[in-house]
Scaffold this active site. Structure first.
Site, mmCIF file in Angstrom:
data_model
loop_
_atom_site.group_PDB
_atom_site.id
_atom_site.type_symbol
_atom_site.label_atom_id
_atom_site.label_comp_id
_atom_site.label_asym_id
_atom_site.label_seq_id
_atom_site.Cartn_x
_atom_site.Cartn_y
_atom_site.Cartn_z
ATOM 1 N N ASP A 136 0.829 -1.201 0.000
ATOM 2 C CA ASP A 136 0.000 0.000 0.000
ATOM 3 C C ASP A 136 0.867 1.256 0.000
ATOM 4 O O ASP A 136 1.947 1.264 0.590
ATOM 5 C CB ASP A 136 -0.880 -0.025 1.255
ATOM 6 C CG ASP A 136 -2.130 0.791 1.074
ATOM 7 O OD1 ASP A 136 -2.369 1.292 -0.040
ATOM 8 O OD2 ASP A 136 -2.854 0.952 2.062
ATOM 9 N N HIS A 141 2.806 3.083 -9.043
ATOM 10 C CA HIS A 141 2.641 1.644 -9.284
ATOM 11 C C HIS A 141 3.888 1.074 -9.960
ATOM 12 O O HIS A 141 4.310 -0.041 -9.660
ATOM 13 C CB HIS A 141 1.389 1.381 -10.113
ATOM 14 C CG HIS A 141 0.116 1.784 -9.421
ATOM 15 N ND1 HIS A 141 -0.154 1.466 -8.106
ATOM 16 C CD2 HIS A 141 -0.964 2.497 -9.856
ATOM 17 C CE1 HIS A 141 -1.343 1.957 -7.765
ATOM 18 N NE2 HIS A 141 -1.843 2.590 -8.810
ATOM 19 N N SER A 187 -10.249 -7.485 -5.087
ATOM 20 C CA SER A 187 -11.495 -7.490 -5.862
ATOM 21 C C SER A 187 -12.154 -6.112 -5.819
ATOM 22 O O SER A 187 -12.861 -5.739 -6.745
ATOM 23 C CB SER A 187 -12.448 -8.593 -5.392
ATOM 24 O OG SER A 187 -12.281 -8.893 -4.051
ATOM 25 N N ARG A 207 -11.813 1.255 -8.894
ATOM 26 C CA ARG A 207 -11.012 2.477 -9.112
ATOM 27 C C ARG A 207 -11.334 3.059 -10.490
ATOM 28 O O ARG A 207 -11.891 2.364 -11.338
ATOM 29 C CB ARG A 207 -9.525 2.128 -9.031
ATOM 30 C CG ARG A 207 -9.139 1.752 -7.624
ATOM 31 C CD ARG A 207 -7.662 1.849 -7.412
ATOM 32 N NE ARG A 207 -7.382 1.580 -6.011
ATOM 33 C CZ ARG A 207 -6.234 1.786 -5.414
ATOM 34 N NH1 ARG A 207 -5.223 2.290 -6.093
ATOM 35 N NH2 ARG A 207 -6.071 1.525 -4.146
ATOM 36 N N LEU A 265 11.536 -20.442 -3.919
ATOM 37 C CA LEU A 265 10.560 -19.530 -3.304
ATOM 38 C C LEU A 265 9.200 -19.804 -3.926
ATOM 39 O O LEU A 265 9.066 -19.826 -5.152
ATOM 40 C CB LEU A 265 10.941 -18.065 -3.566
ATOM 41 C CG LEU A 265 9.899 -17.048 -3.084
ATOM 42 C CD1 LEU A 265 9.838 -16.995 -1.559
ATOM 43 C CD2 LEU A 265 10.190 -15.642 -3.634
ATOM 44 N N ARG A 303 -4.977 -2.200 8.785
ATOM 45 C CA ARG A 303 -6.129 -3.032 8.423
ATOM 46 C C ARG A 303 -5.650 -4.243 7.646
ATOM 47 O O ARG A 303 -4.587 -4.201 7.025
ATOM 48 C CB ARG A 303 -7.069 -2.267 7.466
ATOM 49 C CG ARG A 303 -7.801 -1.130 8.022
ATOM 50 C CD ARG A 303 -8.799 -0.607 6.968
ATOM 51 N NE ARG A 303 -8.121 -0.027 5.820
ATOM 52 C CZ ARG A 303 -7.666 1.220 5.753
ATOM 53 N NH1 ARG A 303 -7.808 2.027 6.783
ATOM 54 N NH2 ARG A 303 -7.083 1.661 4.658
ATOM 55 N N LEU A 304 -6.511 -5.310 7.602
ATOM 56 C CA LEU A 304 -6.199 -6.463 6.746
ATOM 57 C C LEU A 304 -6.834 -6.321 5.367
ATOM 58 O O LEU A 304 -6.412 -6.978 4.419
ATOM 59 C CB LEU A 304 -6.668 -7.761 7.401
ATOM 60 C CG LEU A 304 -5.769 -8.257 8.545
ATOM 61 C CD1 LEU A 304 -6.369 -9.492 9.196
ATOM 62 C CD2 LEU A 304 -4.359 -8.567 8.036
#
Ligand code: FPP
Length: 224
Positions: free
Chosen positions: A2, A19, A48, A53, A113, A176-177
């Site tokens: 975020d 981004h 989702s 946006r 990984l 927050r999650l």
């Protein structure tokens, strides 16, 4: 991951620049995970809810995803990364779905990984989908209701067969999650950092691991 938007606007740049810088941070973080011996890394790249946006930003993000998968696949393979996608990939354009399928198939044998990328993902809809599968299996007689326990239910989630996360890191000062791996994170340690995602790198990753190692994990049990 975020804070891309704030990183960009703070520099007088368009959000897409944030981004793009976020995609660089993805690269650094994958390398840091490999260097630290972390076996599983899940990145929440597109929720989702992100479809809501503005269309231009959604186009920018999907364009970046298309570019990233095409450009990074060879590197992921060279690094021994196994890529898996969580979420509803079919909402993306057909060429992106095909690229994601190919990237999963071509990295299937890798194990250094395990990289999950959550795309068009939401934990509540994942849980509802699993509940539907369970209900159908009971209705069709392939599952006894008495056998539907936590282990059986977890097998119906998109993370079937994967370990639960030990640590969830959220950047940019939000606490927050936001609908991320709600079932799987039941006992995860949560680490929040004010660093914006495009500024995240090996030092921040190491700091989060160090914070994790200081926590005492009891999984609900009393201290021994
Ligand atoms: C949240 O920041 C970030 C996103 C919605 C997109 C995450 C995408 C990337 C990091 C790049 C692409 C990744 C891959 C795997 C190709 P925000 O836009 O909500 O930031 P803000 O809260 O500051 O507005």
């Amino acid at each position: 991951m975020d804070g891309n938007g704030r990183w960009a606007t703070g520099r007088g740049l368009p959000r897409i620049a944030g981004h793009r810088a976020g995609a660089q941070a993805v690269r650094r973080t994958i390398e840091a995970a490999i260097e630290s011996g972390v076996g599983w890394l899940t990145l929440y790249a597109f929720s989702s809810e992100n479809w809501r946006r503005p269309q231009a930003e959604v186009l920018d993000l999907t364009g970046l995803l298309r570019h990233y998968i095409r450009q990074e696949l060879a590197e992921l393979k060279a690094q021994g990364v196994r890529l898996r996608i969580l979420g509803d990939r079919n909402r993306f354009d057909a060429d992106i779905c095909a690229d994601l399928d190919r990237a999963e198939a071509e990295t299937r044998a890798n194990s250094r990984l395990n990289l999950n990328v959550a795309l068009s993902y939401g934990a509540r809809s994942e849980i509802v989908a699993a509940a539907r599968l369970a209900a159908e299996a009971v209705r069709d007689g392939t599952l006894n209701l008495a056998d539907l326990d936590e282990t059986a239910f977890a097998r119906l989630l998109s993370t079937a067969g994967m370990p639960d996360p030990d640590l969830v890191i959220r950047t940019s000062g939000e606490h927050r999650l936001s609908n991320f791996l709600l079932w799987q994170s039941a006992y995860a340690e949560l680490v929040f950092t004010d660093v914006l995602w495009p500024d995240f790198g090996p030092a921040e990753f190491a700091a989060a691991l160090a914070e994790f190692s200081r926590r005492e994990r009891r999984f609900g049990a009393r201290p021994g």
